[in-house]
Scaffold this active site. Structure first.
Site, PDB file in Angstrom:
ATOM      1  N   VAL A 163      18.734  72.167 127.246  1.00 24.54           N
ATOM      2  CA  VAL A 163      18.715  73.385 126.417  1.00 24.54           C
ATOM      3  C   VAL A 163      18.337  74.590 127.278  1.00 24.54           C
ATOM      4  CG1 VAL A 163      17.658  74.517 124.428  1.00 24.54           C
ATOM      5  CG2 VAL A 163      18.173  72.076 124.326  1.00 24.54           C
ATOM      6  N   CYS A 164      17.300  74.419 128.107  1.00 18.44           N
ATOM      7  CA  CYS A 164      16.861  75.519 128.986  1.00 18.44           C
ATOM      8  C   CYS A 164      17.991  75.949 129.914  1.00 18.44           C
ATOM      9  CB  CYS A 164      15.675  75.072 129.841  1.00 18.44           C
ATOM     10  SG  CYS A 164      14.245  74.590 128.885  1.00 18.44           S
ATOM     11  N   THR A 165      18.766  74.998 130.396  1.00 17.56           N
ATOM     12  CA  THR A 165      19.876  75.328 131.298  1.00 17.56           C
ATOM     13  C   THR A 165      20.854  76.272 130.603  1.00 17.56           C
ATOM     14  OG1 THR A 165      19.608  73.231 132.447  1.00 17.56           O
ATOM     15  CG2 THR A 165      21.756  74.300 132.653  1.00 17.56           C
ATOM     16  N   LEU A 188      19.107  79.862 130.100  1.00 17.60           N
ATOM     17  CA  LEU A 188      19.028  80.729 131.281  1.00 17.60           C
ATOM     18  C   LEU A 188      20.415  81.216 131.692  1.00 17.60           C
ATOM     19  CD1 LEU A 188      16.192  79.066 133.367  1.00 17.60           C
ATOM     20  CD2 LEU A 188      16.086  81.002 131.860  1.00 17.60           C
TER      21      LEU A 188
END
Ligand code: BEZ
Length: 213
Positions: A45-47, A50
């Site tokens: 999810v973070c990928t 960002l």
């Protein structure tokens, strides 16, 4: 650690990041800022988050807003992960990611919610005005990626309402009608809002957005 609230000065810090050592307040300068945390590097999810923020570079620049991310992993890990983000999200990460291995900043900003996860940060967002005060705080769980269109929308509202005596109604978007602040009498409103206004109720008065033609 004191609880942070809207209107408080965003705590300053100096930290290592993917772009070298950063002093937070110096980094922000006279801009608006977004500080947002990530549970960990190399997570799906973070990928996507960002990568999305990198693609919104022009939108943040239009709003004079600097972004800075935080994750509780180290600089070398961040640098490797940035390569993955650039490759998989077809972009180029153009903002720093703070390396908060000792979780000092996460604690300063109350980004660890122990009943959700003992060590990883939740997805916190802080919007900070040029005077360094906190204007918005939102907290999402690790399992839900943030909506960055909503963040742009809120920044539009914050920047509008900072300079005009208006507030923005539900689901408002840039360019739509706004409401006149309750503190302004309808008599004064006639002089202030030269585009005119509709009085639906004495406390509900709509006027075109003041800062556009
Ligand atoms: C993610 O960024 O994909 C993620 C991180 C921690 C827990 C769940 C998802």
């Amino acid at each position: 650690m004191a609880t942070l609230r809207l209107g408080d000065v965003a705590p300053d810090f100096t930290a290592q990041s993917s772009q070298g050592e950063i002093n937070f307040h110096e980094f922000l300068g006279d801009s608006w800022g977004i500080l947002f945390s990530h549970p960990a590097d190399y997570t799906p999810v973070c990928t996507t988050e960002l990568g999305t923020v990198a693609k919104y570079k022009d939108e943040f620049e239009k709003r004079n807003t600097k972004v800075i991310a935080l994750s509780v992993d180290g600089v070398e890990s961040h640098k490797g992960w940035i390569n993955d983000i650039n490759e998989t999200q077809n972009t180029s990460v153009n903002f720093p990611i703070i390396a908060d291995e000792d979780r000092k900043i996460a604690q300063l900003y109350d980004m660890i919610h122990p009943n959700a996860d003992a060590t990883l940060t939740v997805r916190s967002v802080y919007v900070i005005a040029p005077d360094k005060t906190i204007k918005l705080m939102i907290t999402y769980p690790a399992s839900t990626g943030r909506n960055f269109d909503e963040l742009l929308r809120v920044i539009d509202s914050l920047q509008l309402t900072a300079y005009h005596k208006v507030a923005t109604p539900a689901n408002w978007k840039h360019g739509e009608e706004v409401v006149i602040s309750p503190a302004i009498s309808s008599e004064d409103a006639k002089n202030i809002f030269i585009k005119g206004f509709k009085e639906v109720k004495p406390y509900l008065r709509l006027t075109p957005q003041p800062n556009i033609d």
